[in-house]
Design a protein around this motif. Structure first.
Motif, PDB file in Angstrom:
ATOM      1  N   GLY A 232      21.944  16.238  -7.145  1.00  0.00           N
ATOM      2  CA  GLY A 232      22.055  15.551  -5.858  1.00  0.00           C
ATOM      3  C   GLY A 232      21.900  16.462  -4.663  1.00  0.00           C
TER       4      GLY A 232
ATOM      5  N   SER B  62      27.976  15.662  -7.206  1.00  0.00           N
ATOM      6  CA  SER B  62      26.676  16.240  -6.832  1.00  0.00           C
ATOM      7  C   SER B  62      25.748  16.425  -8.030  1.00  0.00           C
ATOM      8  CB  SER B  62      26.872  17.588  -6.126  1.00  0.00           C
ATOM      9  OG  SER B  62      27.463  17.398  -4.867  1.00  0.00           O
ATOM     10  N   ALA B  66      20.407  11.411  -6.002  1.00  0.00           N
ATOM     11  CA  ALA B  66      20.685  10.358  -5.034  1.00  0.00           C
ATOM     12  C   ALA B  66      19.845   9.128  -5.351  1.00  0.00           C
ATOM     13  CB  ALA B  66      20.349  10.854  -3.635  1.00  0.00           C
ATOM     14  N   ASP B  67      20.294   8.011  -4.846  1.00  0.00           N
ATOM     15  CA  ASP B  67      19.519   6.772  -4.920  1.00  0.00           C
ATOM     16  C   ASP B  67      18.196   6.966  -4.168  1.00  0.00           C
ATOM     17  OD1 ASP B  67      18.518   4.201  -4.772  1.00  0.00           O
ATOM     18  OD2 ASP B  67      19.990   3.529  -3.293  1.00  0.00           O
ATOM     19  N   ASN B  70      17.629   4.964  -1.037  1.00  0.00           N
ATOM     20  CA  ASN B  70      18.531   5.162   0.104  1.00  0.00           C
ATOM     21  C   ASN B  70      19.145   3.823   0.556  1.00  0.00           C
ATOM     22  OD1 ASN B  70      17.821   8.149   0.958  1.00  0.00           O
ATOM     23  ND2 ASN B  70      15.856   7.131   0.668  1.00  0.00           N
ATOM     24  N   ASN B 258      19.110  14.439  -0.063  1.00  0.00           N
ATOM     25  CA  ASN B 258      20.364  14.906  -0.630  1.00  0.00           C
ATOM     26  C   ASN B 258      21.380  13.766  -0.746  1.00  0.00           C
ATOM     27  OD1 ASN B 258      23.142  16.110  -0.200  1.00  0.00           O
ATOM     28  ND2 ASN B 258      21.940  17.981  -0.474  1.00  0.00           N
ATOM     29  N   ARG B 259      22.106  13.759  -1.841  1.00  0.00           N
ATOM     30  CA  ARG B 259      23.081  12.690  -2.073  1.00  0.00           C
ATOM     31  C   ARG B 259      24.246  12.741  -1.078  1.00  0.00           C
ATOM     32  NH1 ARG B 259      27.459  11.330  -5.248  1.00  0.00           N
ATOM     33  NH2 ARG B 259      27.274   9.260  -6.163  1.00  0.00           N
ATOM     34  N   GLN B 262      23.197  11.387   2.290  1.00  0.00           N
ATOM     35  CA  GLN B 262      23.216   9.920   2.387  1.00  0.00           C
ATOM     36  C   GLN B 262      24.636   9.416   2.643  1.00  0.00           C
ATOM     37  OE1 GLN B 262      21.421   7.975  -1.001  1.00  0.00           O
ATOM     38  NE2 GLN B 262      19.526   9.135  -0.864  1.00  0.00           N
TER      39      GLN B 262
END
Lengths: 369, 369
Positions: A232, B62, B66-67, B70, B258-259, B262
Motif C-alpha cells: 500500500g 500498509s 490500495a483500492d 479510489n 498510496n493507501r 487515500q
C-alpha cells in the motif's frame, strides 16, 4: 457525457480495460468483505512493528514533500546491495518503474518481448506507449528463456521482460541460466529483470549482484510490496549501470514518491529480524496451501515466491473454483493465458486465513461437482 | 559508466535538468538543516490531528494494495463538490495528473500554451512528451488570459495551462473572467485549470462548479498538498466531464495511489474545522510576511494563496537575497523567468519560522548592501 475529442491517436486507440480489478471492487459488488484476502500476493504478515512505528512517528510531518532524490533510501540500498547510490532509481512500485522504462524505450510499433501470460501490468504499459507485443509461451510452467532470446533476435526487439521468480506461476530459473540469458542478449536489447519475489527465492535462483551490475542493458527491479509488507505504500527500486539508471531522471515524477513510503522503506531494510520472521511464516503458509490443495485433489506447483499455483486440470474448472471461493469469502486470482490458466493462484497468509481457505475449498469443489 | 543506447529519440533528446531541487539537497550541500522551511508552499501548520490519527491507525494495513478505483475518496469528493464520482480522477499529486493529461494530448511538436514563468513541472511533462512550448508573458504579474487565448487560436493548440490562483506570483483572476476565458476557448483546446491553492482564495476567484463542469474541454485540478497539509502523501484530484475523465483510466497507474494517502485524504475532507483553523493561521502568517517584507523595504504583492511574492527590485538582488537567506537557514524560492524573478517567494508557516525570517532577512540584506 461527452468527452474532449483531441487526444492523441494512440490515446484514442487504447482499450478501457485494466490489468487487475481490485478485491474492493468485488467486495462492493458482492456487498460483503472477503474473509481471506489471498489474491494479490500481498503479505498479510504485515510490515514490521518497527516500520509501523516509524510511519506513525513520521505522519505529522506529512505536510513536507519528500526528498525528490530519495537520498536516504538510496544510501540504505547502496549499503545493502553494494552498489553506489547513483545506481538506484526509486519509484511508485515496480508498476510505476515499468511504466517509466517502457516510456523510455517504446514508441509506436516497437517490438517488445515477453511471455504469454506474464505480468499484465507490464503489458498495460507497453500497450499504453503503442508497443507491439511479441509473446512466447511458457515451457513446463516456466518462462522459456531460449524462446525469449530467439524472439528478441528475430524481431530485433529493444526490450524484453523476465520475472524471476515468475508471477503467476511461482516457478524460477537458476542464477546461472539467468546470467547466461542476460549475457546472450544483444547490447541493443534491455532486459527488465523483475525480481519482486526475490526475498522468497532460494539463494541459487538469484544472480549475484556483480554478475549483471555492469551491463548497461540490464535493470533489476525489486520492491517493498512483497516480503517487506508495504504494498500500500507504493515503493520499489531498480538498479543497473549509473548511465542507464540516470535516464529515469529525465522522465520520472521527481516528487512522486510518498514521504512516509521512503521512511518506511528505510526502516524495513534495517529490520532484518522481521524479514526472517516473515520468510519463515510464508514458508509455513506455502506448505499449508500445498496441503490444502492436495487434500482436495489440486496439485501444488513448486514455488519460489509467496504464493502457490494449484493445478485444477483445466481453465474452466479453475475459473469455477475461483468464483465459488469468492462466494465463500476467499479472494484469489488465476493466470490469464493458456495453459497457465488451468491453475488458481493463492497467496501465503496468516493461519486464520488459511483456516478459511481449508474450510472453503471443499465447499467450492462440492458445488462444482 | 556506460548506458543503454537504444532509448527513444525523444528520451535521448531530453535534458537532465529537473523542475525543482529539493531543500534536502541544499541541506546536504550546506551540511546543516534549514531553520525555516518556507520555499515549497508546503503547509507547516500540518495535517489535522484527526488525519494523523487516521494514518497511524491505518499504518498496520500498509501490506494491502490500495483500492485502484479510489472509491471512498471519489465518493467523499462527490459529496463535497456535488459532481458524480465518475467525474473525478485521483492521482499522485497534481504533478502526477499533469503528466497524465500531457501524455493523453501531447506528441512530438504538439503546441502547448502556458505563461512564461508559470509552473515548471507542467513544462517538464510537456518537454518529456516532445511538446512545443508557446509561452506568453504575464501582464501586471498575472497570467494574461487574452494573450493565452490569442496564442491558442494562432497555434491551434490542443492544450493550455492556467493556474488560478497563480503560482509563483500569488495573483488571481475573478471567477467571471476565468469562465469567460474557458468558454472562449475552441472545443478542440483542453484547459488545465490548476486550482492547487483554491482553498486560500477569495470566494469570487473560483468559478462555480456548475459553470465549467459540463465542458468536455476543461479539467480542474485540486490537491491535498496545500491547505490540507499532505504534500508528502502525494494525492490530488481532477474533475471534469465523465467522458474526459474516463480517459485517465487508459493510462494511469491504477494501483499507484498510496493507501494511507487515500485514507488521509478522506479524513482531511471530513475535518472542516481544521481547514478553517489552517486558513486563519495562513492568513495571519501572510500578513506577517508582508510586514517583515515592508519592514525591510520589500513590497509584498497581493496574494490569494499560502505564499507571498516580495518585490526585490531586480532579479540579481532577488537571487542574492535568496542565497543569503539560505545561509541564514531560511529556505525560500523565487520565480524562474523575467520579470517575475525580481521577486522572492515565501510560504506561510508557523510563528517560530516567521520569527526566524524576521531575524534573518535584515541580516541577509545587510550583507548584500
Amino acid at each position: 457525457m461527452s468527452s474532449f475529442r483531441r487526444f492523441t491517436d494512440l490515446a484514442e486507440s487504447l482499450p478501457p480495460t485494466v490489468p487487475f480489478v481490485g478485491p474492493e471492487t468485488q467486495e462492493r459488488t458482492m456487498g460483503t468483505t472477503f474473509r481471506a484476502r489471498l489474491g494479490a500476493n500481498e503479505n498479510g504478515f504485515g510490515p514490521a512493528p518497527s516500520v509501523i512505528e516509524a510511519m506513525s512517528r513520521a505522519a505529522p510531518l506529512s505536510w513536507r514533500y519528500a526528498d525528490p532524490e530519495n537520498y536516504d533510501l538510496r544510501q540504505a540500498l547502496s549499503g545493502r546491495i553494494g552498489l553506489a547510490p547513483e545506481r538506484f532509481v526509486i519509484g511508485e512500485g515496480i508498476d510505476g518503474l515499468l511504466g517509466l522504462v517502457v516510456r523510455l524505450i517504446v514508441g509506436r510499433d516497437t517490438p517488445v518481448v515477453t511471455s504469454l501470460g506474464a505480468y499484465p501490468t507490464f503489458n498495460y504499459h507497453v500497450a499504453g506507449f503503442g508497443g507491439r507485443f511479441v509473446t512466447v509461451p511458457y515451457r513446463d510452467d516456466r518462462e522459456d528463456m531460449d524462446a525469449l532470446l530467439e524472439a528478441v533476435r528475430r524481431e530485433d526487439a529493444p526490450l524484453v521482460y523476465l520475472a524471476n521468480p515468475d508471477n503467476p506461476m511461482g516457478s524460477w530459473h537458476g542464477a546461472d541460466a539467468v546470467v547466461e540469458f542476460a549475457t546472450s542478449l544483444p547490447e541493443s536489447t534491455l532486459l527488465v529483470l523483475d525480481e519482486a519475489y526475490c526475498e522468497f527465492a532460494p539463494e541459487d535462483a538469484l544472480p549475484a549482484i556483480a554478475a549483471l551490475a555492469d551491463m548497461p542493458n540490464v535493470i533489476r527491479f525489486r520492491t517493498f510490496s512483497k516480503a517487506y509488507g508495504l504494498a500500500g505504500q507504493r515503493i520499489a527500486y531498480g538498479f543497473g549501470t549509473a548511465g542507464t539508471i540516470s535516464r529515469f531522471d529525465r522522465v520520472r515524477n521527481h516528487f512522486g514518491v510518498n514521504r512516509l513510503a521512503q521512511i518506511a522503506a528505510v526502516a524495513a531494510l534495517a529490520d532484518e529480524e522481521w524479514l526472517s520472521h516473515v520468510k519463515s511464516e510464508v514458508r509455513r503458509s506455502l506448505q499449508r496451501i500445498g496441503e490444502i490443495g492436495r487434500d482436495n485433489g489440486l496439485e501444488p506447483l513448486p514455488t519460489a515466491t509467496n504464493f502457490v499455483a494449484l493445478d485444477c486440470g483445466d481453465a474452466a474448472r479453475a475459473r469455477a473454483i475461483l468464483e465459488e471461493l469468492a462466494k465463500e469469502g476467499v479472494f484469489i486470482r488465476m493466470p490469464g493465458a493458456a495453459p497457465l490458466n488451468r491453475c488458481i493462484r493463492i497467496s501465503a497468509g496468516p493461519a486464520p486465513e488459511m483456516d478459511v481457505l481449508a474450510e472453503a475449498l471443499p465447499k467450492a469443489l462440492a458445488r462444482i461437482a
